[in-house]
Design an enzyme around this catalytic site. Structure first.
Site, PDB file in Angstrom:
ATOM      1  N   ASP A   1       0.867  -1.176   0.000  1.00  0.00           N
ATOM      2  CA  ASP A   1       0.000   0.000   0.000  1.00  0.00           C
ATOM      3  C   ASP A   1       0.905   1.227   0.000  1.00  0.00           C
ATOM      4  OD1 ASP A   1      -2.098   1.729   0.106  1.00  0.00           O
ATOM      5  OD2 ASP A   1      -2.927   0.983   1.985  1.00  0.00           O
TER       6      ASP A   1
ATOM      7  N   ASP B   1      -2.553   2.252  -6.291  1.00  0.00           N
ATOM      8  CA  ASP B   1      -1.493   2.281  -5.283  1.00  0.00           C
ATOM      9  C   ASP B   1      -1.528   1.106  -4.316  1.00  0.00           C
ATOM     10  OD1 ASP B   1      -3.876   3.100  -4.145  1.00  0.00           O
ATOM     11  OD2 ASP B   1      -2.934   4.515  -2.768  1.00  0.00           O
ATOM     12  N   GLU B   2      -2.210   0.043  -4.675  1.00  0.00           N
ATOM     13  CA  GLU B   2      -2.408  -1.045  -3.716  1.00  0.00           C
ATOM     14  C   GLU B   2      -2.532  -2.369  -4.455  1.00  0.00           C
ATOM     15  OE1 GLU B   2      -5.571  -2.088  -0.098  1.00  0.00           O
ATOM     16  OE2 GLU B   2      -5.905  -0.380  -1.432  1.00  0.00           O
TER      17      GLU B   2
END
Length: 481
Positions: A11, A105-106
């Site tokens: 993350d 983003d993860e």
């Protein structure tokens, strides 16, 4: 359940805001807030410096401005976010072909399916954990080396625990949860820590005296099923005792993005239903933007008092993530639904997804202020006509269009023919202020221009790390200091 912590969850830390700070030397170490800057805008991401003042994602932008008035408030630059996301996802795919992105983003990664899988299968437990930690540390170092950004990594034997581990690792850390320690880690946590438990379910559980994950495990599956239903109750119980056998699914291409809420008391008031639909649409748009997508079809889901479920949809002329458009469409669909007897569940989704484009983003921001700009331009044209009645009249519509086209947005990438690349700090009263700096320069100098200066034009984002040879020769760094 796995005996080794071979699933990792990455993350990125305050991703959108971190990209802005890395791209703009003058903002490093300062509070940055990214989101919609219009009257109904919300925060997409706040830097850690801004979070100290209480700013957080999904907060109304007006409230964020009150809490942290000295922050830099910027529109999102989704092309820049996607560029850096692709670098990060490429690093993850070097570890395993089984990478499941959840947003820009993860992502989850299954290390057992990658080149280190055979080694993990043959080593003892202690050696295997050391290898997982080494791979995770190398990943974090590579991300920082290639992008200047930081990410938090969790490693565990399941997706549930890996995600919880990455939350514990934030910011810029690494946490490994050993298989067998799931219940010890989960027990003290609040029930909301488990995925799928939203505000409504949390209230139901709290009224039954169930406040922690340990309380859920102790209550047992039968009681949870009685409280929240068979499927949901059984799933909550499995998670409460640390059981999660969901596989990592490679490059899962979502066909839609949606959110829904179940209500403790059936909704019978039409206005209340419409307000809930508007709130759901706003949440759906935030999730859509976080995934860097837009969509053409808006879908409304309604479960009525008798558990019958119906859906209504409307396909738009093109893909969008415009909150006003999606909300208006969802509301229009809701107005057509018979709510006699009450509504138990509402959901709003967007289907027929497409990649988000920078042009979409700027068009949305322009639409938010188009009416205001048109009024200002029309008033200016009328004033000019009254002061110079002998001059040829200029149609107000043309002035209004020109004003909208030359609208500059805070954070937007620009290039000046003399000073090179920079970004918009602000604009108004016919002027635009630009700071000329690049991700690899020193803090840049600020200059002000007329809004319609022909030497100033919109530009594409620069990479956060300067490429050696070839491509970087095209980038003028411009003066700094």
């Amino acid at each position: 359940m796995r005996s080794l912590p071979s699933i990792i969850h990455l993350d990125m830390d305050a991703f959108f805001a971190a990209v802005e700070q890395a791209a703009k030397p003058s903002l490093r170490g300062k509070p940055v807030v990214v989101g919609g800057l219009g009257g109904r805008g919300v925060v997409a991401t706040a830097s850690y410096e801004a979070r100290k003042f209480g700013v957080h994602s999904a907060m109304p932008m007006a409230q964020a401005r009150r809490l942290c008035p000295n922050a830099a408030f910027l529109v999102g630059r989704f092309e820049a976010y996607r560029q850096n996301s692709e670098i990060v996802m490429g690093l993850l795919r070097q570890l395993s072909p089984l990478v499941q992105p959840l947003s820009l983003d993860e992502a989850f990664v299954d290390l057992e399916a990658g080149p280190y899988g055979p080694v993990l299968a043959e080593t003892d437990h202690e050696t295997g954990e050391r290898l997982v930690l080494a791979l995770a540390e190398d990943l974090r170092a590579d991300i920082e080396r290639l992008t200047g950004l930081t990410g938090s990594v969790g490693a565990a034997g399941s997706k549930l625990m890996a995600k919880i581990a990455s939350e514990k690792a934030k910011p810029n850390g690494l946490v490994l949860i050993e298989p067998g320690q799931e219940r010890a880690v989960l027990g003290p946590m609040p029930v909301r820590a488990l995925p799928g438990i939203g505000p409504a379910t949390e209230q139901v559980l709290r009224r039954a005296g169930l406040n922690t994950v340990a309380d859920l495990a102790e209550a047992g599956e039968a009681e949870l099923v009685q409280l929240v239903g068979r499927a949901h109750g059984a799933g909550i119980f499995q998670m409460s005792i640390g059981l999660d056998e969901r596989p990592v699914i490679a490059d899962q291409d979502a066909k839609s993005v949606s959110v829904e809420d179940t209500y403790e008391v059936d909704l019978t008031d039409r206005e209340r239903v419409l307000r809930e639909v508007e709130a759901l649409a706003a949440r759906c748009v935030r999730r859509l933007r976080a995934a860097g997508r837009s969509g053409r079809t808006v879908v409304l889901k309604v479960r009525r008092f008798d558990f019958s479920t119906l859906t209504r949809s409307e396909t738009l002329g093109g893909p969008t993530d415009d909150e006003a458009v999606i909300t208006a469409t969802a509301r229009r669909l809701a107005e057509q639904v018979d709510i006699t007897g009450g509504v138990r569940l509402l959901g709003v989704g967007v289907a027929q997804l497409a990649d988000y484009t920078q042009e979409d983003l700027f068009a949305q921001a322009l639409r938010e202020e188009a009416a205001e700009q048109a009024e200002e331009a029309a008033a200016a044209a009328a004033l000019a006509a009254s002061d110079a009645s002998d001059a040829p009249a200029v149609p107000a519509e043309e002035d209004a269009e020109a004003a909208v086209v030359r609208r500059w947005l805070p954070g937007q990438d620009v290039r000046h023919t003399e000073f090179g690349p920079g970004w918009v700090q602000g604009s108004g009263v016919g002027r635009v202020t630009v700071r000329f700096e690049t991700p690899w320069s020193e803090r840049g100098r600020v200059r002000t221009f007329a809004m319609d200066d022909p030497a100033l034009e919109a530009a594409r984002p620069l990479p956060l790390r300067q490429v050696q040879g070839g491509e970087d020769e095209e980038h003028e760094t411009g003066p700094s200091g």
